[in-house]
Scaffold this active site. Structure first.
Site, short mmCIF file in Angstrom:
data_model
loop_
_atom_site.label_atom_id
_atom_site.label_comp_id
_atom_site.label_asym_id
_atom_site.label_seq_id
_atom_site.Cartn_x
_atom_site.Cartn_y
_atom_site.Cartn_z
CG ASP A 157 38.82 35.54 44.68
OD1 ASP A 157 38.73 36.56 43.99
OD2 ASP A 157 38.58 35.52 45.90
CE LYS A 178 37.03 39.43 42.08
NZ LYS A 178 38.19 38.63 42.50
CD GLU A 213 39.84 40.76 45.33
OE1 GLU A 213 38.94 40.67 44.49
OE2 GLU A 213 39.75 40.31 46.48
CB ALA A 257 30.45 32.91 33.31
CG ASP A 310 44.87 36.30 48.16
OD1 ASP A 310 45.03 36.02 49.35
OD2 ASP A 310 43.83 36.79 47.71
CD GLU A 362 34.46 27.64 46.21
OE1 GLU A 362 33.49 27.26 45.52
OE2 GLU A 362 34.51 28.76 46.75
#
Length: 404
Positions: free
Chosen positions: A319, A126, A147, A231, A299, A304
Site C-alpha cells: 500500500d 488502482k 492514492e 500482483a 501513511d 504485515e
C-alpha cells in the site's frame, strides 16, 4: 545500463542464509502437477487426476503460471530473489494478460479493483487519480491525500533498487473501462456507478468511504484509463498474514499528536516492547522508514508479515499509493525512527552510500527502471531529483548519529 551494473555490485550479491523447508512459505513437490480450482479464487490444489504427462525433461513446476511460481518462491528472507528470471514475465503478464473479471475490493478508503486473468492470476488495480505533475496541496492532511497509481509502480522499483524486495511486483497498464471493467463485472454495486460524462467519456466511481462520488468519478479518454496492477499475495486462507500497528503511526487526527512526536525518548520504550526487543525487527522497520522518507509517504500506519515465519522475517511494504505526492518539500518527521533510535543495518547504510555516488545515482537508476513500464514516464522529473536530495538527508541523519 546503470541498473545492470548496480545488481552486479558486491553489495547486491551478499548471499541470503540457506533456505530450508521451514523457511519456505509453501512446500511443493516439483513432480506434482497442480490444477486450479475454478471457483474464481486463486486457490490451487494438488490434483492426482491432473494430466501427469509432461514434455520430456520438464517438471510440473515448469507448467505453473508466473504468478504461481512467484507465490511458491516466497521464503522467510525475501519476497522474490535478486536476479529473478521470473520478473520480466510476471510484469508482462500484469500488463498484458486478458482480464476476465473485475470486482471491487472491499475495505480501504479508496476505490480499488481485483482483476482476474485466464490463468487464475489476480492483480490489484488502482486507477489514475492525479496527473504526473500535480502535487498534493500543502493544506491537505496525509489521511485525505489521493492514492496514486504511479506511486505504486515507482515504489516497487525503488524498493528493489534499495535491495529490500518487500513489495509485490507492480506494472502500469492502460485499461479499457468498457470492455475490461463495465462489461465483465459481476459486482452489482460497482455496475450501478457507471455513466457517460458530458464530454462523452465513460466514467465510474464505485463504493468506498473517500472519493467515491459523481464529483470524484474516474473517467476514461473516452474509455481508456491508466492504473497500476499489483500482483496479489497468496490468498490468506493459504498463507496467513499478521498485521502490526507501526509504533510510529501518526494520530490520524487534525490536531492531536502521537506519542512519538511528544516524547524524545520514545525509542527506548519501543526497544523494550516485543517484537522490537530482540532480533532485527526494529532494523527492518527503519529500512521501511528510509523507503517511506525517500518517496514522501506519511501513511504507514501498519505493516504485515507472513505468520508462518513468526517474528524472524521481513516486513511486507504494502500500500504505497500515498508516496510521491510532493517533490518540493521533504517530510523529515517520516525519519523519526531513524533519528530517535540512531540505528540502521550496516548493509542498508552501505547501499545508501553507494546510491549517492555518481555511477549509481539513485535518480538515474529509478529513471532507468521506470522507463520500461508501459505507462512511462511514470514520475515527473522533479520527483526523481527529490530522491537524490532526500537520500542526502538520510545519510546526514546517520552521520549525526555516528558523531554522537
Amino acid at each position: 545500463s546503470k541498473l545492470a551494473a548496480l545488481f552486479e555490485h558486491p553489495l547486491y550479491n551478499i548471499p541470503i542464509p540457506e533456505v530450508t523447508k521451514k523457511d519456505k512459505l509453501f512446500v511443493v513437490n516439483p513432480m506434482e502437477k497442480f490444477s486450479l480450482r475454478s471457483s474464481g479464487s486463486d486457490e490451487w490444489v494438488s490434483s492426482s487426476k491432473a494430466e501427469t504427462l509432461l514434455p520430456t525433461g520438464k517438471t510440473a513446476y515448469d507448467t505453473y503460471p508466473a504468478w504461481l511460481k512467484f507465490h511458491v518462491g516466497i521464503n522467510r528472507y525475501e519476497l522474490y530473489p535478486r536476479q529473478d528470471p521470473l520478473m520480466p514475465t510476471l510484469l508482462q503478464d500484469l500488463a498484458t494478460q486478458r482480464i476476465v473479471s473485475s470486482v471491487q475490493k472491499s475495505g480501504g478508503t479508496q476505490l480499488k479493483l481485483i482483476m482476474t486473468f485466464p490463468n487464475y492470476g489476480q492483480a490489484l488495480f488502482k486507477p489514475m487519480k492525479q496527473t504526473r505533475d500535480q502535487e498534493t496541496p500543502i493544506d491537505f492532511f496525509y489521511f485525505s491525500d489521493f492514492e496514486r497509481h504511479n506511486a505504486e509502480i515507482a515504489a516497487f522499483h525503488l524498493d528493489r533498487i534499495l535491495d529490500f524486495r518487500r513489495i509485490p511486483p507492480v506494472s502500469g497498464r492502460l485499461v479499457n473501462i468498457t470492455k475490461e471493467i463495465r462489461d465483465i463485472t459481476t459486482d452489482k454495486k460497482l455496475a450501478k456507478t457507471f455513466f457517460i460524462s458530458p464530454a462523452g467519456n465513460v466514467c465510474f466511481y464505485g463504493e468506498c468511504s473517500y472519493y467515491c462520488s459523481t464529483e470524484h468519478a474516474l473517467c476514461g479518454k473516452p474509455d481508456r484509463l491508466e492504473g497500476s496492477m499489483a500482483a496479489l499475495l497468496p490468498d490468506k486462507t493459504l498463507a496467513k498474514r499478521r498485521s502490526w500497528r507501526s509504533p510510529w503511526r501518526r494520530s490520524y487526527h487534525k490536531s492531536k499528536k502521537a506519542e512519538w512526536e511528544l516524547n524524545p525518548n520514545y525509542c527506548a520504550q519501543v526497544r523494550e516492547t516485543p517484537p522490537y526487543d530482540r532480533g532485527h525487527r526494529l532494523l527492518d522497520l527503519i529500512d521501511m522508514t528510509v523507503l517511506d522518507f525517500l518517496m514522501g509517504n506519511m501513511d504507514r500506519h501498519h505493516y504485515e508479515t507472513f505468520e508462518k515465519f513468526g517474528n524472524d522475517t521481513f516486513l511486507l511494504h504494502l500500500d504505497n499509493g500515498r508516496g510521491f505526492g510532493t517533490h518540493s518539500r521533504d517530510e523529515l518527521s517520516i525519519l523519526a525512527p531513524l533519528w530517535q533510535c540512531c540505528s540502521i543495518k550496516k548493509s542498508t547504510y552501505l547501499r545508501l552510500q553507494l546510491l549517492a555516488t555518481q555511477p549509481y545515482r539513485l535518480s538515474d537508476l529509478l529513471r532507468e527502471a521506470l522507463a520500461a513500464d508501459p505507462l512511462a514516464p511514470v514520475l515527473a522529473e522533479p520527483h526523481l531529483r527529490a530522491l537524490d536530495r532526500r537520500l542526502g538527508k538520510v545519510l546526514a541523519a546517520v552521520g549525526r548519529c555516528l558523531a554522537r
